[in-house]
Design an enzyme around this catalytic site. Structure first.
Site, PDB file in Angstrom:
ATOM      1  N   LYS A 103       0.838  -1.196   0.000  1.00 23.71           N
ATOM      2  CA  LYS A 103       0.000   0.000   0.000  1.00 23.71           C
ATOM      3  C   LYS A 103       0.869   1.240   0.000  1.00 23.71           C
ATOM      4  O   LYS A 103       1.841   1.314   0.741  1.00 23.71           O
ATOM      5  CB  LYS A 103      -0.878   0.000   1.273  1.00 23.71           C
ATOM      6  CG  LYS A 103      -1.878   1.130   1.350  1.00 23.71           C
ATOM      7  CD  LYS A 103      -3.129   0.746   0.618  1.00 23.71           C
ATOM      8  CE  LYS A 103      -4.150   1.878   0.585  1.00 23.71           C
ATOM      9  NZ  LYS A 103      -3.774   2.956  -0.320  1.00 23.71           N
TER      10      LYS A 103
ATOM     11  N   LYS B  95       4.930   2.713   8.839  1.00 23.47           N
ATOM     12  CA  LYS B  95       3.748   3.355   9.424  1.00 23.47           C
ATOM     13  C   LYS B  95       2.566   2.393   9.468  1.00 23.47           C
ATOM     14  O   LYS B  95       1.762   2.453  10.403  1.00 23.47           O
ATOM     15  CB  LYS B  95       3.417   4.664   8.711  1.00 23.47           C
ATOM     16  CG  LYS B  95       2.893   4.565   7.320  1.00 23.47           C
ATOM     17  CD  LYS B  95       2.589   5.960   6.755  1.00 23.47           C
ATOM     18  CE  LYS B  95       3.829   6.792   6.569  1.00 23.47           C
ATOM     19  NZ  LYS B  95       3.556   8.085   5.915  1.00 23.47           N
TER      20      LYS B  95
ATOM     21  N   LYS C 272       5.191   2.523  -2.809  1.00 23.27           N
ATOM     22  CA  LYS C 272       5.099   3.930  -3.204  1.00 23.27           C
ATOM     23  C   LYS C 272       5.286   4.028  -4.707  1.00 23.27           C
ATOM     24  O   LYS C 272       5.945   3.191  -5.329  1.00 23.27           O
ATOM     25  CB  LYS C 272       6.173   4.778  -2.509  1.00 23.27           C
ATOM     26  CG  LYS C 272       5.761   6.228  -2.322  1.00 23.27           C
ATOM     27  CD  LYS C 272       4.729   6.375  -1.218  1.00 23.27           C
ATOM     28  CE  LYS C 272       4.374   7.830  -0.985  1.00 23.27           C
ATOM     29  NZ  LYS C 272       3.431   7.960   0.146  1.00 23.27           N
TER      30      LYS C 272
END
Length: 476
Positions: free
Chosen positions: A76, A100, A112
């Site tokens: 993600k 995170k 990313k």
């Protein structure tokens, strides 16, 4: 010193900085060196180029998608549209996404994307062509899908671009029931979720509020407990900066400064965020706002305040300017805004940093909720809301009958009301940010050798991901 810190070409050691922080935190764990290397490394780096028609000619676009970790699936992470984007930056941001997600207990690996363009230089049609072509390239290489890799907005992109990606993916995968789960941050009309747009900024504000609520920590900083009347400077008035400032103001903070590409404004008595936003919309600049002093971008973050929220780009607080930062707390709304060297100095001078891998995790938290909504094909609250309201109404009627006291219509509506999707999303986000902050702080306080909240957060990350890999095992 540069007068416009936004404009400088981003360095190519961002991933190295992330790894440096990781290696430091790894010293406080007891995991095998090979396992630590697996957790730290990027699993897949896909760099590609594609042509688009522009006018009477062609232009070749550079783009990337990096999948950092597959300890959880799908991966993600957002897609950044910036002419400053480079492979090192995308790798670093993918790693931060892994960390995170682990911090806030969202079951994704990190990823990313990046497209090397300045969106302002392209027409809407050209941007749509670029976005759709980028999506097709990801589909061809199996780098996108609801169970594979789920993009989202980032710097330079938003709901519009996510809508284009969703439509392209669904078109290329006819009949796939969960196609809309291939991307998050979509418009509500395209199966997005209420609260996603403001989620990162709201998460930053909750993180700050939780940090300043701890009496022991505020006494060490020489600050009073609570966010009320704390003076705050925000760098960046994009999505994250605007909503961070908005919610911090609603929580009782005073926004005294805003720094942007064109310059900065400062007023020790406070700034009306909405008025500044509308002023910039009308004039194209935050400069010249009534009652505020105009400054350069660099000067803007160096003014007196209690809390500084860098919510723009990475590498904004460095050895060159950290000694000029007057804030006691830095809340990292952006990814990687503070260099490791600057962070060490800031802590040595008695400051506290709320690290990016926790502070700006509100976006991925609510993206997770959107993904769940897309997989379940039902909006949050749709099934249960009316049932809750009827139950609450029966309870109110019973209490009134027993006590003989009638509630006012306003009182009845407050008690009876069932939760909307937005209220459920905000509740889940708040609970996630509060729990995660105290988890990090407990690790920080448990070992005097752990020197920062970032190190504590990474210790938590390493332990969680190590357990995942150990449980998955290694194929022969």
């Amino acid at each position: 010193m540069s007068t416009n810190i936004f404009a400088a070409e981003q360095p190519t050691h961002f991933f190295s900085d992330v790894c440096k922080n990781f290696d430091h935190a790894a010293k406080f764990t007891k995991h095998d060196a090979g396992l630590l290397d697996q957790i730290k490394s990027c699993n897949s780096v896909y760099r590609f180029r594609f042509p688009i028609r522009r006018g009477n000619g062609f232009e070749v676009i550079d783009a990337w998608r990096v999948e950092h970790s597959h300890h959880q699936s799908p991966t993600k992470g957002g897609i950044r549209y910036s002419e400053m984007v480079n492979e090192d930056e995308v790798m670093a941001l993918a790693a931060l996404m892994t960390y995170k997600c682990a911090i806030v207990n969202v079951p994704f690996g990190g990823a990313k994307g990046g497209i090397k363009i300045n969106p302002k230089n392209y027409t809407v049609q050209e941007l749509e062509n670029i976005t759709r072509r980028y999506t097709v390239e990801l589909i061809k290489k199996n780098f996108i899908g609801p169970s594979i890799d789920v993009p989202a907005p980032d710097y330079g992109s938003g709901e519009r671009e996510m809508g284009w990606i969703a439509d392209t993916y669904a078109t290329m995968n006819p009949g796939q029931l969960d196609a809309m789960g291939a991307v998050t941050g979509k418009p509500i009309a395209l199966h997005g979720i209420a609260g996603r747009r403001e989620a990162t900024g709201r998460g930053v504000a909750i993180a700050v509020r939780e940090c300043v609520s701890v009496v022991e920590d505020m006494q060490k900083l020489g600050l009073t407990t609570g966010i009320l009347n704390k003076k705050i400077i925000v760098q960046g008035l994009g999505n994250v900066g605007y909503y961070s400032a908005k919610f911090l103001s609603e929580f009782g903070g005073i926004i005294v400064g805003i720094s942007e590409m064109e310059g900065a404004i400062y007023n020790t008595d406070g700034l009306d965020i909405e008025a500044v936003f509308q002023h910039r919309k009308a004039t194209g600049s935050i400069l010249g706002f009534a009652g505020a002093t105009d400054l350069t971008s660099a000067e803007g973050i160096e003014q007196p305040c209690d809390i500084l929220v860098p919510a723009a780009l990475e590498n904004q607080i460095t050895l060159n300017n950290v000694k000029n930062i007057k804030a006691k707390i830095i809340a990292e709304g952006a990814n990687g805004p503070t260099s490791p060297e600057a962070e060490a100095i800031f802590y040595k001078n008695g400051g506290l940093i709320i690290p990016d891998l926790y502070a700006n995790a509100g976006g991925v938290t609510v993206s997770y909720f959107e993904w769940l909504k897309n997989l379940s094909h039902v909006a949050f609250g749709r099934i249960s809301r009316r049932f809750e309201e009827n139950n609450n109404l029966n309870l109110v009627n019973m209490v009134e009958g027993i006590t003989g006291i009638a509630l006012s219509p306003m009182q009845r509506s407050v008690i009876v009301k069932g939760a909307s999707e937005l209220e459920l999303v905000n509740s889940g986000l708040e609970d996630t940010m509060i729990r995660s902050y105290h988890e990090i702080r407990e690790i920080y306080k448990s070992n005097p050798a752990i020197d920062s909240l970032r190190t504590a957060a990474l210790v938590a990350v390493i332990n969680k991901i190590a357990v995942s890999y150990q449980n998955l095992g290694i194929w022969p």
